[in-house]
Design an enzyme around this catalytic site. Sequence first.
Site, PDB file in Angstrom:
ATOM      1  CE  LYS A   2       2.869  -1.427  -1.804  1.00  0.00           C
ATOM      2  NZ  LYS A   2       3.033  -0.149  -2.465  1.00  0.00           N
ATOM      3  CG  HIS A  52      -1.597  -1.257  -4.265  1.00  0.00           C
ATOM      4  ND1 HIS A  52      -1.187  -0.025  -4.709  1.00  0.00           N
ATOM      5  CD2 HIS A  52      -2.861  -1.420  -4.728  1.00  0.00           C
ATOM      6  CE1 HIS A  52      -2.171   0.523  -5.429  1.00  0.00           C
ATOM      7  NE2 HIS A  52      -3.185  -0.309  -5.454  1.00  0.00           N
ATOM      8  CG  HIS A  59       6.214   5.412  -5.782  1.00  0.00           C
ATOM      9  ND1 HIS A  59       6.228   4.086  -6.142  1.00  0.00           N
ATOM     10  CD2 HIS A  59       5.075   5.598  -5.067  1.00  0.00           C
ATOM     11  CE1 HIS A  59       5.145   3.490  -5.672  1.00  0.00           C
ATOM     12  NE2 HIS A  59       4.425   4.388  -5.017  1.00  0.00           N
ATOM     13  CG  LEU A  60      13.013   8.215  -3.648  1.00  0.00           C
ATOM     14  CD1 LEU A  60      14.257   7.838  -2.837  1.00  0.00           C
ATOM     15  CD2 LEU A  60      12.926   9.736  -3.786  1.00  0.00           C
ATOM     16  CG  HIS A  91       3.744   8.800 -13.414  1.00  0.00           C
ATOM     17  ND1 HIS A  91       4.224   7.610 -13.898  1.00  0.00           N
ATOM     18  CD2 HIS A  91       3.035   8.482 -12.295  1.00  0.00           C
ATOM     19  CE1 HIS A  91       3.820   6.611 -13.121  1.00  0.00           C
ATOM     20  NE2 HIS A  91       3.099   7.117 -12.133  1.00  0.00           N
ATOM     21  CG  HIS A 148      -1.747   3.850  -1.082  1.00  0.00           C
ATOM     22  ND1 HIS A 148      -2.519   2.724  -1.252  1.00  0.00           N
ATOM     23  CD2 HIS A 148      -0.638   3.662  -1.829  1.00  0.00           C
ATOM     24  CE1 HIS A 148      -1.896   1.897  -2.076  1.00  0.00           C
ATOM     25  NE2 HIS A 148      -0.755   2.438  -2.439  1.00  0.00           N
ATOM     26  CG  ASP A 208       1.277   6.436  -3.323  1.00  0.00           C
ATOM     27  OD1 ASP A 208       2.303   5.901  -3.787  1.00  0.00           O
ATOM     28  OD2 ASP A 208       0.134   6.230  -3.782  1.00  0.00           O
ATOM     29  CG  HIS A 223       3.681   4.506   0.111  1.00  0.00           C
ATOM     30  ND1 HIS A 223       2.918   3.359   0.130  1.00  0.00           N
ATOM     31  CD2 HIS A 223       3.890   4.785  -1.195  1.00  0.00           C
ATOM     32  CE1 HIS A 223       2.683   2.978  -1.119  1.00  0.00           C
ATOM     33  NE2 HIS A 223       3.256   3.837  -1.936  1.00  0.00           N
TER      34      HIS A 223
HETATM   35  C1  NCD Z   1       2.208   4.525  -7.933  1.00  0.00           C
HETATM   36  C2  NCD Z   1       3.313   4.674  -8.976  1.00  0.00           C
HETATM   37  O1  NCD Z   1       3.170   5.465  -9.893  1.00  0.00           O
HETATM   38  O2  NCD Z   1       4.341   3.982  -8.844  1.00  0.00           O
HETATM   39  N1  NCD Z   1       1.030   5.168  -8.431  1.00  0.00           N
HETATM   40  C3  NCD Z   1      -0.010   5.602  -7.691  1.00  0.00           C
HETATM   41  O3  NCD Z   1      -0.998   6.047  -8.283  1.00  0.00           O
HETATM   42  N2  NCD Z   1      -0.003   5.566  -6.392  1.00  0.00           N
HETATM   43  C4  NCD Z   1       1.991   3.089  -7.643  1.00  0.00           C
HETATM   44  C5  NCD Z   1       1.209   2.861  -6.384  1.00  0.00           C
HETATM   45  O4  NCD Z   1       1.641   3.150  -5.278  1.00  0.00           O
HETATM   46  O5  NCD Z   1       0.085   2.329  -6.506  1.00  0.00           O
HETATM   47 ZN    ZN Z   2       2.755   3.973  -3.943  1.00  0.00          ZN
END
Ligand code: NCD
Ligand code: ZN
Length: 398
Positions: free
Chosen positions: A146, A183, A51-52, A298, A221, A294, A49
Amino acid sequence: MNDPHARSRSLPPEGALSGFGRPGATEMNESAPGESPTRLSITLPDDWHLHLRDGEALRAVVAASATAFGRAIVMPNLRPPVVTVAQALAYRTRIEAALADALSQGELAAEAAASFRPLMTLYLTDRTSPEEIRHGVESGAVSAVKLYPAGATTNSDAGVTDMRRVAPALAAMERHGLPLLVHGEVADPAVDVFDRERVFIERVMTPLRRDFPALRVVFEHVTTAEAVQYVRDVDGPVAATMTPQHLLYNRNAIFTGGLRPHWYCLPVLKRERHRLALVEAATSGDPRFFLGTDSAPHAARLKEHAAACAGCYTAPHAIELYATVFEMQGRLDRLEAFASFHGADFYGLPRNQERVELVRENWTVPESLPFGADSIVPLAGGEVLRWRLYRTGRRQPE
Ligand code: NCD
Ligand code: ZN
């Protein structure tokens, strides 16, 4: 020194990385009975899991994941979201270009660049067609789909508004054996933020499992004792990923010495009793639980903001954070299965062949890292970790 947080910032939040020094497992390689090992060789892990992001952000983070992981399930919550197979393929091409660029800039080793496999996902919407699902399966380009309940988290506005609308797509996934990644939080504003995962089980998971019993589902998660119990008890192909932050911290971390946006993610951290249930499950050896960071980068300025973005950035030190948890539990011997076997087995993919080494070595997590034109604060920035990952045959300890 007029920053009121200057001192507390360097301290781990209460209940955080404070279990160091406890004796670890005893049967590890190169460790004498009764001693914590100093080196631990494991199969190259995968991140189920991740996020790239895209563009400059993708370029800034991709090398960290490719260095530590063999494969990663790449989340589709871009703006606009990845809803078609064509978009998933185009995104994969951009990821490969970012890897090539990182390699050419000397930020990534050749072996890691060559072995890393981004596994693509589609973002389920009310309009996802069974044909798109079939196309995804037949093209071999899509590893999972997803489900974001609309409004539940970052870039989820295009998510599912009513599970009845996605029944045809789910039936196609069940038929083709394509996993649904959920999610697991309701977005209902009437439900307390800390209860949204538990309520999701009742309102969504239970009916979903009843209507599509053969559908492969990953409860992403997980953060609560209830979710752990659900995954353990349910019959059928259901598994769960666990993040480092939910294993290491309880919700006090968000409020220690001031409001700590870098500990804010969704689902939000929970009470200590939930954390303990997660740790117990992760370290139990149960194959239904496996690694999914996860890691959700940011920019620091959007985390340190009046409406802070949710997400913890853990890709550069995720394995080390998990090793911390397993060591605190005296179960380093079970890290490899959690990190490198259970996920591959669930997805029906071969386990990685390459091995990596965790070396007992104190190092400080950077307080900040470059992130395109911005900077990013990794989880536990400034804290000392006891383990460090080395990719065998690549960078050796200095
Ligand atoms: C994730 C994101 O920023 O894309 N943020 C997070 O808090 N986990 C989105 C997600 O997986 O819920
Ligand atoms: Zn996520």
